[in-house]
Design a protein around this motif. Structure first.
Motif, mmCIF file in Angstrom:
data_model
loop_
_atom_site.group_PDB
_atom_site.id
_atom_site.type_symbol
_atom_site.label_atom_id
_atom_site.label_comp_id
_atom_site.label_asym_id
_atom_site.label_seq_id
_atom_site.Cartn_x
_atom_site.Cartn_y
_atom_site.Cartn_z
ATOM 1 N N LYS A 373 -8.571 12.982 3.802
ATOM 2 C CA LYS A 373 -9.041 13.240 5.165
ATOM 3 C C LYS A 373 -10.696 13.401 5.058
ATOM 4 O O LYS A 373 -11.596 13.004 5.727
ATOM 5 N N ALA A 374 -10.924 13.426 3.019
ATOM 6 C CA ALA A 374 -12.914 13.347 3.379
ATOM 7 C C ALA A 374 -12.849 11.923 3.018
ATOM 8 O O ALA A 374 -14.376 11.887 3.842
ATOM 9 N N VAL A 375 -12.300 10.798 2.932
ATOM 10 C CA VAL A 375 -12.202 10.298 2.600
ATOM 11 C C VAL A 375 -12.005 9.143 4.383
ATOM 12 O O VAL A 375 -12.721 8.631 4.615
ATOM 13 N N ASN A 376 -11.421 9.113 4.344
ATOM 14 C CA ASN A 376 -10.880 8.673 5.726
ATOM 15 C C ASN A 376 -10.823 6.735 5.453
ATOM 16 O O ASN A 376 -11.819 6.614 7.188
ATOM 17 N N THR A 377 -10.508 6.564 4.915
ATOM 18 C CA THR A 377 -10.484 5.110 5.315
ATOM 19 C C THR A 377 -9.056 4.421 4.869
ATOM 20 O O THR A 377 -7.838 4.906 4.334
ATOM 21 N N ARG A 378 -8.968 2.965 5.342
ATOM 22 C CA ARG A 378 -7.760 2.558 4.953
ATOM 23 C C ARG A 378 -7.064 2.479 4.710
ATOM 24 O O ARG A 378 -5.155 3.048 3.882
ATOM 25 N N ASP A 379 -8.172 2.132 3.150
ATOM 26 C CA ASP A 379 -7.282 1.518 1.766
ATOM 27 C C ASP A 379 -7.056 2.632 0.897
ATOM 28 O O ASP A 379 -6.033 3.273 0.021
ATOM 29 N N ASP A 381 -6.272 5.330 2.921
ATOM 30 C CA ASP A 381 -4.510 6.682 2.727
ATOM 31 C C ASP A 381 -3.753 5.657 3.065
ATOM 32 O O ASP A 381 -2.800 6.345 2.087
ATOM 33 N N THR A 382 -3.982 4.669 2.638
ATOM 34 C CA THR A 382 -2.919 3.768 1.917
ATOM 35 C C THR A 382 -2.652 4.362 0.315
ATOM 36 O O THR A 382 -0.808 4.034 0.265
ATOM 37 N N VAL A 383 -3.285 4.154 -0.060
ATOM 38 C CA VAL A 383 -3.197 4.544 -2.219
ATOM 39 C C VAL A 383 -2.863 6.069 -1.704
ATOM 40 O O VAL A 383 -1.295 6.756 -2.523
ATOM 41 N N VAL A 384 -3.695 6.972 -1.692
ATOM 42 C CA VAL A 384 -2.625 8.359 -1.187
ATOM 43 C C VAL A 384 -1.910 8.601 -0.467
ATOM 44 O O VAL A 384 -0.902 9.614 -1.690
ATOM 45 N N ALA A 385 -1.544 7.797 0.156
ATOM 46 C CA ALA A 385 0.198 7.798 1.608
ATOM 47 C C ALA A 385 1.334 7.762 0.183
ATOM 48 O O ALA A 385 2.087 8.124 -0.234
ATOM 49 N N GLY A 386 1.218 7.409 -0.437
ATOM 50 C CA GLY A 386 1.669 6.317 -1.243
ATOM 51 C C GLY A 386 1.898 6.943 -2.841
ATOM 52 O O GLY A 386 3.017 6.913 -2.802
ATOM 53 N N ILE A 387 0.608 7.772 -3.242
ATOM 54 C CA ILE A 387 1.144 8.673 -4.061
ATOM 55 C C ILE A 387 1.671 10.079 -3.707
ATOM 56 O O ILE A 387 2.882 10.217 -4.435
ATOM 57 N N GLN A 388 1.389 10.141 -2.287
ATOM 58 C CA GLN A 388 1.619 11.408 -2.214
ATOM 59 C C GLN A 388 4.318 11.303 -1.793
ATOM 60 O O GLN A 388 4.613 12.335 -2.102
ATOM 61 N N PHE A 389 3.977 10.171 -1.044
ATOM 62 C CA PHE A 389 5.703 10.091 -0.931
ATOM 63 C C PHE A 389 5.943 9.566 -2.225
ATOM 64 O O PHE A 389 7.479 9.912 -2.346
ATOM 65 N N GLY A 390 5.750 8.913 -3.059
ATOM 66 C CA GLY A 390 6.018 8.473 -4.812
ATOM 67 C C GLY A 390 6.240 9.253 -5.551
ATOM 68 O O GLY A 390 7.193 9.709 -5.879
ATOM 69 N N MET A 391 5.005 9.198 -6.464
ATOM 70 C CA MET A 391 5.139 10.454 -7.457
ATOM 71 C C MET A 391 4.917 11.357 -6.940
ATOM 72 O O MET A 391 6.402 12.272 -7.784
#
Length: 449
Positions: A373-379, A381-391
């Motif tokens: 939410k603080a950074v709010n960029t597409r890249d 979002d992709t990295v953070v969501a991938g870490i959340q869902f995966g790791m």
């Protein structure tokens, strides 16, 4: 003479009292360890580790009489090895919490180390198994989210008590009843690594506690406290029911197999395809290395292709790449289950390894949500969501939590199951909401944006 007899009688009573107290104390410790180890014990489950650990527990009998035996107790049990131990009657002797296979196997350590993989290769092989099945668990969880979510079946959503990970948590807990409770011994008979990979790797990654906690956290922050409370209550009820249903149906299937074997004249259903030789274990390890290379290679290529566009596809393939890291961390933490706190081993009934994995994943999940939410960029979002869902999804688990809850509920002290679930939920939710709300209190960010 009467005084001597009186003294002997008093000594016998004191001996029986001590032996009875020791027996009850040891039985309670053994039950506490067993319920805490019901889900996973990490690398302690490996044959090479189990043999070395079981060799430290020596149970010796001195032929003084038919009804008495001297038990050699290690220092971990609170008695000094040089202290005198009263002879205990045989019926009160408690066995080691380790399995009988481990104790028997420790007598032939050289033979097992000769036919199996060395300890360092055993570790590598198990980690490769976990990585492959962890990625499969991530893919299955994603498919179940899409199937039951708003896009297809409209059963689950982010704005209701039926959170998006509920189907995967229920199915994973149901399968844990089959392959992690009833048939785990049969799978271990074929391959110890396969049993670990299915339960810790696949089912542990198919289910996620951190995703569940995050959805309830976001509901509460947006003002839906009732939905969040009901989401935890309904989720716990459905997960507990799922593993119970899984165990009962697996027992029924085993009974049916036994009846079919009896009617066909077979004495048993033992599988002979056991992977226990050096060559077979090395072959399986190489095969899983190839599968893992293919999975990582395909995921990396798809991430590179989809990263610029962002979206769910890029997040999924990035999650497949980082998911095994969460599985490995949880597997190493699981070795703390059943050990308790400190040298005295306090609170052995609490699976501290699983608790630490779930709580830490929930906290990191909340921190990553604030970063997104603080950074709010597409890249980002992709990295953070991938870490959340995966790791983070693979680091936390509901299937192992359900197996531990079920074992505690069926023990002599069922209150521990509910205490354990309350501790897990309260600590994870409290720390998560504290971390998630820090940007609001310090920077004035709008969480709902």
């Amino acid at each position: 003479m009467e005084r001597i007899n009186s003294g002997g009688s008093s000594l016998r009573r004191r001996s029986l009292s001590i032996s009875s107290h020791t027996s009850r104390h040891t039985d309670n410790d053994a039950e506490s360890e067993s319920v805490s180890e019901a889900g996973d014990i990490g690398d302690r489950a490996l044959p090479s580790r189990r043999f070395s650990e079981s060799s430290n527990f020596n149970l010796s009998f001195d032929k003084r009489s038919e009804n008495e035996a001297v038990v050699s107790i290690p220092e971990d049990y609170g008695l000094h090895p040089n202290s005198s131990v009263m002879p205990l009657p045989l019926p009160h002797i408690s066995t080691s919490p380790l399995s009988s296979d481990a104790i028997v196997g420790s007598q032939d350590t050289k033979h097992d180390s000769r036919i199996g993989l060395p300890e360092w290769l055993d570790y590598i092989s198990c980690m490769v198994h976990l990585a492959v099945f962890g990625i499969l668990g991530v893919l299955t969880r994603y498919l179940l989210q899409r199937l039951f979510g708003p896009g297809v079946a409209h059963v689950t959503s982010d704005e209701s008590i039926l959170y998006v990970d509920l189907p995967s948590n229920m199915i994973g807990s149901f399968l844990m009843g089959w392959f992690g409770v009833v048939f785990k011994g049969d799978i271990s008979h074929v391959s110890e690594h396969l049993a670990i990979a299915i339960t810790t790797g696949y089912l542990g990654s198919l289910t996620t506690f951190s995703g569940w906690n995050q959805k309830m956290l976001e509901l509460s922050v947006s003002g839906h406290w009732l939905f969040a409370t009901l989401g935890f209550a309904v989720g716990l009820l459905l997960v507990a029911s799922s593993i119970t249903f899984g165990i009962e149906t697996a027992k029924g299937f085993r009974w049916l197999l036994n009846r079919l074997n009896m009617s066909s004249g077979k004495s048993g259903s033992k599988m002979n395809c056991k992977v226990d030789s050096y060559r077979s274990q090395l072959t399986v390890m190489v095969m899983f290395f190839v599968i893992l290379g293919i999975l990582w290679g395909v995921s990396g290529a798809l991430v590179k292709d989809e990263f610029k566009r962002g979206g769910n596809a890029a997040q999924l393939w990035f999650a497949c790449m980082v998911g095994p890291l969460g599985v490995w961390i949880r597997w190493f933490l699981a070795r703390l289950n059943g050990l308790g706190l400190g040298r005295e081993g306090l609170f052995k009934w609490i699976p501290f390894g699983t608790l630490m994995a779930n709580v830490s994943a929930a906290c990191i999940m909340a921190a990553l949500a604030t970063v997104k939410k603080a950074v709010n960029t597409r890249d980002c979002d992709t990295v953070v969501a991938g870490i959340q869902f995966g790791m983070m999804g693979c680091l936390s688990t509901v299937s192992t939590f359900a197996a531990e809850f079920n074992a505690m509920r069926k023990s002599s002290q069922p209150w521990r199951a509910y205490a354990y679930s309350i501790i897990t939920v309260l600590v994870s939710f409290s720390l998560g909401i504290l971390i998630y709300c820090i940007p609001v209190w310090t920077k004035g960010f709008d969480i709902d944006s």
